[in-house]
Design an enzyme around this catalytic site. Sequence first.
Site, PDB file in Angstrom:
ATOM      1  N   GLU A  87       8.173  11.080  27.086  1.00  0.00           N
ATOM      2  CA  GLU A  87       7.093  11.691  26.657  1.00  0.00           C
ATOM      3  C   GLU A  87       7.536  12.572  25.486  1.00  0.00           C
ATOM      4  OE1 GLU A  87       5.752  13.779  30.070  1.00  0.00           O
ATOM      5  OE2 GLU A  87       4.945  12.319  31.307  1.00  0.00           O
TER       6      GLU A  87
ATOM      7  N   ASP B 259     -11.177  -6.742  -2.908  1.00  0.00           N
ATOM      8  CA  ASP B 259     -12.206  -7.040  -1.987  1.00  0.00           C
ATOM      9  C   ASP B 259     -13.288  -6.414  -2.253  1.00  0.00           C
ATOM     10  OD1 ASP B 259     -11.591  -4.736  -0.865  1.00  0.00           O
ATOM     11  OD2 ASP B 259     -10.241  -5.590   0.667  1.00  0.00           O
TER      12      ASP B 259
ATOM     13  N   LYS C 119     -12.990 -11.807  -0.585  1.00  0.00           N
ATOM     14  CA  LYS C 119     -11.928 -12.130   0.349  1.00  0.00           C
ATOM     15  C   LYS C 119     -12.658 -12.334   1.711  1.00  0.00           C
ATOM     16  CE  LYS C 119      -9.866  -8.426   2.384  1.00  0.00           C
ATOM     17  NZ  LYS C 119      -8.770  -7.391   2.575  1.00  0.00           N
TER      18      LYS C 119
ATOM     19  N   ASP D  72      -5.648  -1.560  -4.310  1.00  0.00           N
ATOM     20  CA  ASP D  72      -6.169  -1.173  -3.070  1.00  0.00           C
ATOM     21  C   ASP D  72      -5.591   0.268  -2.535  1.00  0.00           C
ATOM     22  OD1 ASP D  72      -7.108  -2.232  -0.691  1.00  0.00           O
ATOM     23  OD2 ASP D  72      -6.065  -3.957  -0.843  1.00  0.00           O
TER      24      ASP D  72
ATOM     25  N   GLY E  98      -0.827  -9.574   2.741  1.00  0.00           N
ATOM     26  CA  GLY E  98      -1.708 -10.797   2.548  1.00  0.00           C
ATOM     27  C   GLY E  98      -2.858 -10.651   1.635  1.00  0.00           C
TER      28      GLY E  98
HETATM   29  C1  R5P Z   1      -9.139  -3.757   3.224  1.00  0.00           C
HETATM   30  O1  R5P Z   1     -10.289  -3.218   3.738  1.00  0.00           O
HETATM   31  C2  R5P Z   1      -8.037  -2.643   2.915  1.00  0.00           C
HETATM   32  O2  R5P Z   1      -8.404  -2.200   1.887  1.00  0.00           O
HETATM   33  C3  R5P Z   1      -6.648  -3.394   2.335  1.00  0.00           C
HETATM   34  O3  R5P Z   1      -7.068  -4.499   1.569  1.00  0.00           O
HETATM   35  C4  R5P Z   1      -5.995  -4.103   3.462  1.00  0.00           C
HETATM   36  O4  R5P Z   1      -6.019  -3.290   4.653  1.00  0.00           O
HETATM   37  C5  R5P Z   1      -4.504  -4.596   3.356  1.00  0.00           C
HETATM   38  O5  R5P Z   1      -4.207  -5.334   4.512  1.00  0.00           O
HETATM   39  P1  R5P Z   1      -2.973  -6.191   4.167  1.00  0.00           P
HETATM   40  O6  R5P Z   1      -1.791  -6.052   3.314  1.00  0.00           O
HETATM   41  O7  R5P Z   1      -2.969  -6.702   5.814  1.00  0.00           O
HETATM   42  O8  R5P Z   1      -3.860  -7.631   3.678  1.00  0.00           O
END
Ligand code: R5P
Length: 338
Positions: free
Chosen positions: A40, A177, A200, A226, A233
């Site tokens: 804990e 995305d 994506k 991002d 990925g």
């Molecule tokens: C998605 O909505 C986020 O903005 C990022 O693109 C995502 O979380 C990235 O995750 P990963 O590196 O696992 O593709």
Amino acid sequence: MAQNPLLFCGNSNPELAEEIAKRLHLHVGKAEVSEFKNEETRVEIGENVRGSEVFVIQSICRAPNGKGVNDAVMELLLMIDALRRASAARITAVIPYYGYAKQDKKTKGREPISAKVIANILKVAGARRIVTMDLHAAQIQGFFDIPVDNLVAMPVLCNYLKKEGLCDDKIVVVSPDAGGVHRAELFAKRLNSSLAIVFKRRPVPDVAEVTDIVGDVKGRVAVVVDDMISTGGTLAKAAEAIKGRGATRVYTVATHGIFAADAVEVLEKSEIERVLFTNTIPFRNGTQHPKFVQLSIAQIFADAILRITTNRSVSELFEGEALADALVGAPPEALAPV
Ligand code: R5P
């Protein structure tokens, strides 16, 4: 002049806490944040906080000492509780990376809204204000009924890109995305460049596939923007697709470098030339990888804390590029001691 604020931190990002404190000419307060033998979390605040303005700096992420994301949450909650019971006047949770943010809505039946659960427990523990950075979704602010300052890392990231000559018509800013288009638009505006969008899909959690690209990337350096890098990925797949459409080089920028599982290897092997991210989360792989560049956002947090303590506007920090750029570049001495 207001009384000096007190800063404390848990184990998730002590280096950033020290850097913020240094820039404010303060020190991180004494606190024992460890574990009982039964695993804990154990917290003991080592300084008097009665009547003080207190900031607890703790990202919701894996700690350099190996403690996991859930430990970071528990440490934060127990520190807030201890400070409240010790009669701190106001407790602000400074959460450079607000974890559990990806589940901010139900996408299908019988799922939790994790970002809301975290908001609820922070409030119940005694947080009276939240300072965070680049929330995964801005609307998470609405999960709180207390003030939330959602700072942005964009000035730090854009500064670096501009210094590298990555701006104007030499580059195209790319959103990896549909959800990131607004963020990418802001970068494109600041860097005076055009915009492209990668579409994506996620066939299963943590797996990304590119379905389409809108916009012209041919013959330009692509800068993919991002909010976070988890498995890597999204960025690796976006880079591959963009290169396939004729981009000359691919840079990526993200505020939060989680680097889950084998993300570092995935990005190392990818088409990406440089991976920029900030120190909202400690980078475990140090300087072994020249492709990875970590930039500090400590100055932005230090200035936000100073402004909160002295009841000045926090949003002013980001009004006008000149002001933001000056703050990013300011040495610690440039801040007036509180
Ligand atoms: C998605 O909505 C986020 O903005 C990022 O693109 C995502 O979380 C990235 O995750 P990963 O590196 O696992 O593709």
